[in-house]
Design a protein around this motif. Structure first.
Motif, mmCIF file in Angstrom:
data_model
loop_
_atom_site.group_PDB
_atom_site.id
_atom_site.type_symbol
_atom_site.label_atom_id
_atom_site.label_comp_id
_atom_site.label_asym_id
_atom_site.label_seq_id
_atom_site.Cartn_x
_atom_site.Cartn_y
_atom_site.Cartn_z
ATOM 1 N N PRO A 111 3.100 -53.938 -37.909
ATOM 2 C CA PRO A 111 3.828 -53.688 -36.646
ATOM 3 C C PRO A 111 4.063 -52.209 -36.376
ATOM 4 C CG PRO A 111 5.203 -54.841 -38.265
ATOM 5 C CD PRO A 111 3.821 -54.887 -38.775
ATOM 6 N N GLU A 112 4.343 -51.435 -37.415
ATOM 7 C CA GLU A 112 4.631 -50.019 -37.160
ATOM 8 C C GLU A 112 3.409 -49.290 -36.611
ATOM 9 O OE1 GLU A 112 5.380 -51.615 -39.954
ATOM 10 O OE2 GLU A 112 4.678 -50.564 -41.744
ATOM 11 N N MET B 244 3.246 -49.997 -32.950
ATOM 12 C CA MET B 244 4.284 -49.220 -32.281
ATOM 13 C C MET B 244 3.862 -47.758 -32.170
ATOM 14 S SD MET B 244 7.526 -50.852 -34.247
ATOM 15 C CE MET B 244 8.868 -50.286 -33.256
ATOM 16 N N LEU B 245 3.174 -47.286 -33.187
ATOM 17 C CA LEU B 245 2.691 -45.909 -33.175
ATOM 18 C C LEU B 245 1.733 -45.697 -32.007
ATOM 19 C CD1 LEU B 245 2.918 -43.345 -35.033
ATOM 20 C CD2 LEU B 245 0.643 -43.953 -35.831
ATOM 21 N N PHE C 41 3.718 -45.509 -28.946
ATOM 22 C CA PHE C 41 4.439 -44.234 -28.955
ATOM 23 C C PHE C 41 3.537 -43.123 -28.443
ATOM 24 C CE2 PHE C 41 7.823 -41.551 -30.401
ATOM 25 C CZ PHE C 41 7.234 -40.372 -30.797
ATOM 26 N N GLU D 155 2.838 -43.340 -24.716
ATOM 27 C CA GLU D 155 3.950 -42.831 -23.909
ATOM 28 C C GLU D 155 3.971 -41.324 -23.896
ATOM 29 O OE1 GLU D 155 6.956 -46.561 -24.470
ATOM 30 O OE2 GLU D 155 7.591 -44.568 -25.155
ATOM 31 N N LEU E 299 6.051 -38.858 -38.784
ATOM 32 C CA LEU E 299 5.755 -40.260 -39.099
ATOM 33 C C LEU E 299 4.475 -40.349 -39.924
ATOM 34 C CD1 LEU E 299 6.652 -42.016 -35.709
ATOM 35 C CD2 LEU E 299 7.846 -42.262 -37.889
ATOM 36 N N GLN F 105 5.139 -38.197 -43.406
ATOM 37 C CA GLN F 105 6.232 -38.604 -44.293
ATOM 38 C C GLN F 105 6.551 -40.095 -44.293
ATOM 39 O OE1 GLN F 105 9.094 -35.392 -42.905
ATOM 40 N NE2 GLN F 105 10.032 -35.944 -44.839
ATOM 41 N N TYR F 106 6.722 -40.685 -43.113
ATOM 42 C CA TYR F 106 7.434 -41.964 -43.085
ATOM 43 C C TYR F 106 6.629 -43.244 -42.963
ATOM 44 C CZ TYR F 106 11.336 -38.802 -42.708
ATOM 45 O OH TYR F 106 12.231 -37.798 -42.933
ATOM 46 N N LEU F 107 5.385 -43.172 -42.549
ATOM 47 C CA LEU F 107 4.582 -44.389 -42.579
ATOM 48 C C LEU F 107 4.032 -44.522 -43.988
ATOM 49 C CD1 LEU F 107 2.651 -44.341 -39.176
ATOM 50 C CD2 LEU F 107 4.504 -45.835 -39.865
ATOM 51 N N PRO F 108 4.398 -45.582 -44.707
ATOM 52 C CA PRO F 108 3.985 -45.706 -46.101
ATOM 53 C C PRO F 108 2.474 -45.728 -46.229
ATOM 54 C CG PRO F 108 5.570 -47.415 -45.496
ATOM 55 C CD PRO F 108 5.173 -46.723 -44.233
#
Lengths: 201, 238
Positions: free
Chosen positions: B115-116, B119-120, B123, B126, B184, B187-190
């Motif tokens: 899902p992320e 969403m990316l 994102f 947009e 993202l 760092q933050y998307l595994p």
């Protein structure tokens, strides 16, 4: 002064940069510093950092109003002191809260700095980027599409507190937009994707 | 990033310049200058390709080192040529940079439907919309206005009520989403076995960011002051 503060110094000359740091540090050994020679580097690395004071040589803007504006809009809540070693366009003086001149005495320099440190000193360690439990609660509700008012009511805290948590979350993670925070929350299992379906991105 | 030392001058050999700083090749493209430049100097190439040498050199130097802005005067630079350059840059971003990034994000999502990732993708879409809006404003309002001023100067057009101040204050916060995107991906998307895709996207983003910064500088620190000066001059002569 025995409180702590995190200070940003932007000055191309390493002699001046190191000299100024030493003067401040000797009187305030608990202060921490970020020292850079250019605005570009600062905007790249430190946009989400919270500083208690910024000292910058106006020369680093190269006369660019664009760079000046971008810089000031990234650090809205901090006092910015000009570090002046020659004469500049009046416009650039006026943007600063106050100015430090190269022939100022140590005492004068330290006085100006003490005067303009922002009072709200962050209790959080600035190297920490793990979110507290409360911050996770706020992030979860935010990612589920709740307004700040709804978050405040849901957690029985004031809206003011919600805003502070939101700012701290952004600062710790270095992520500013709500949409990106939601992605962070989903990727790190803070919320379930189904919860976020209703959130307006 | 490699940087050439010193100011780029018109009697330098174009080939030497490009060999020492390859990122400037893109600038040539925006002036419709073709490669295969032999031993020609920058001045020669400009003359042959019908390019305004002063504008070309200024923009080249700015891309090489932004502190050039404080070293040289931009007075007298041809406004029409500057706008043409900015328009060409918009085309490059819209037709090449963004589709490339979208393709790569799409590959990421196709190979890993988490899902992320979806969403990316949204994102970035947009973000792209915001950027498109900004370009559209310039292309349909700001630039035509400025060009019309040049005609007013010539006496072939009447003035309108719009001023360049509106353009100046039409600020966006485009950098915020770009920064978040970088965080993202880095760092933050595994990790999910898509590092090659991420690398491609990130390099494009960093290059785009650098390019956009100089682009914005040309708009805010050169074009706007030049137009303000022109507006004052036209006001005085009324």
């Amino acid at each position: 002064m025995n409180k702590t503060a995190h200070i940003l110094i932007i000055e191309p000359s390493s002699i001046i940069r190191e000299g100024l740091t030493t003067i401040i540090f000797q009187k305030n050994p608990t202060f921490t510093f970020v020292k850079e020679a250019s605005v570009k580097e600062v905007l790249k690395k430190e946009r989400a950092t919270i500083f208690n004071l910024i000292i910058v040589n106006p020369m680093v803007f190269n006369g660019s109003k664009n760079l000046w504006n971008r810089f000031f809009s990234s650090f809205k809540d901090v006092n910015v002191l000009g570090l002046i070693s020659s004469f500049y366009d009046r416009d650039f003086y006026n943007g600063f809260t106050a100015c430090l001149f190269l022939n100022d005495s140590n005492t004068d320099i330290l006085l100006e700095i003490e005067k303009h440190l922002t009072i709200k000193l962050e209790k959080k360690r600035l190297n920490e980027n793990t979110l507290s439990e409360r911050e996770i609660d706020v992030l979860r509700l935010l990612a589920q599409g709740n307004s700040q008012k709804e978050i405040a009511e849901g957690l029985f805290i004031s809206i003011h507190t919600v805003v502070t948590h939101r700012k701290n979350i952004s600062q710790k993670l270095g992520v500013k937009s709500t949409a990106a925070l939601v992605i962070y929350a989903v990727a790190n299992n803070i919320i379930d994707i189904n919860d976020s379906l209703n959130s307006s991105l | 990033m490699e940087r050439m030392n010193g100011i780029i001058k018109k009697n330098m050999k174009m080939s030497e310049l490009l060999l020492s700083k390859h990122s400037l090749i893109l600038i040539l493209e925006r002036f419709s200058i073709e490669l295969g430049v032999k031993e020609k100097t920058i001045e020669d190439v400009c003359k042959e390709s019908n390019v305004n040498t002063e504008v070309f050199l200024f923009i080249l130097n700015l891309h090489n080192d932004i502190s050039f802005l404080s070293m040289a005067s931009f007075e007298g630079l041809d406004i029409r040529e500057i706008i043409q350059y900015l328009r060409r840059s918009h085309v490059y971003y819209t037709l090449e940079v963004f589709p490339g990034i979208i393709d790569n994000i799409h590959s990421m999502t196709t190979s890993n439907q988490r899902p992320e990732n979806l969403m990316l993708e949204r994102f970035f879409e947009e973000y792209k919309m915001e950027v498109d809006e900004h370009f559209s404003y310039e292309n349909t309002i700001a630039f035509p206005y400025i060009l019309s001023l040049l005609d007013v100067e010539k006496g072939t057009q009447k003035k309108t009520n719009y001023t360049v101040r509106e353009y100046k204050e039409h600020h966006d916060n485009l950098e915020e989403k770009l920064d978040d995107l970088k965080r993202l991906l880095i760092q933050y998307l595994p990790p999910q076995n898509d590092s090659i895709m991420r690398r491609k996207i990130l390099i494009s983003l960093f290059e785009f960011e650098q390019d956009l910064m100089v682009h914005a500088m040309i708009e805010d620190d050169i074009l706007v002051p030049l137009v303000e000066k022109l507006e004052k001059k036209l006001l005085r002569s009324e």
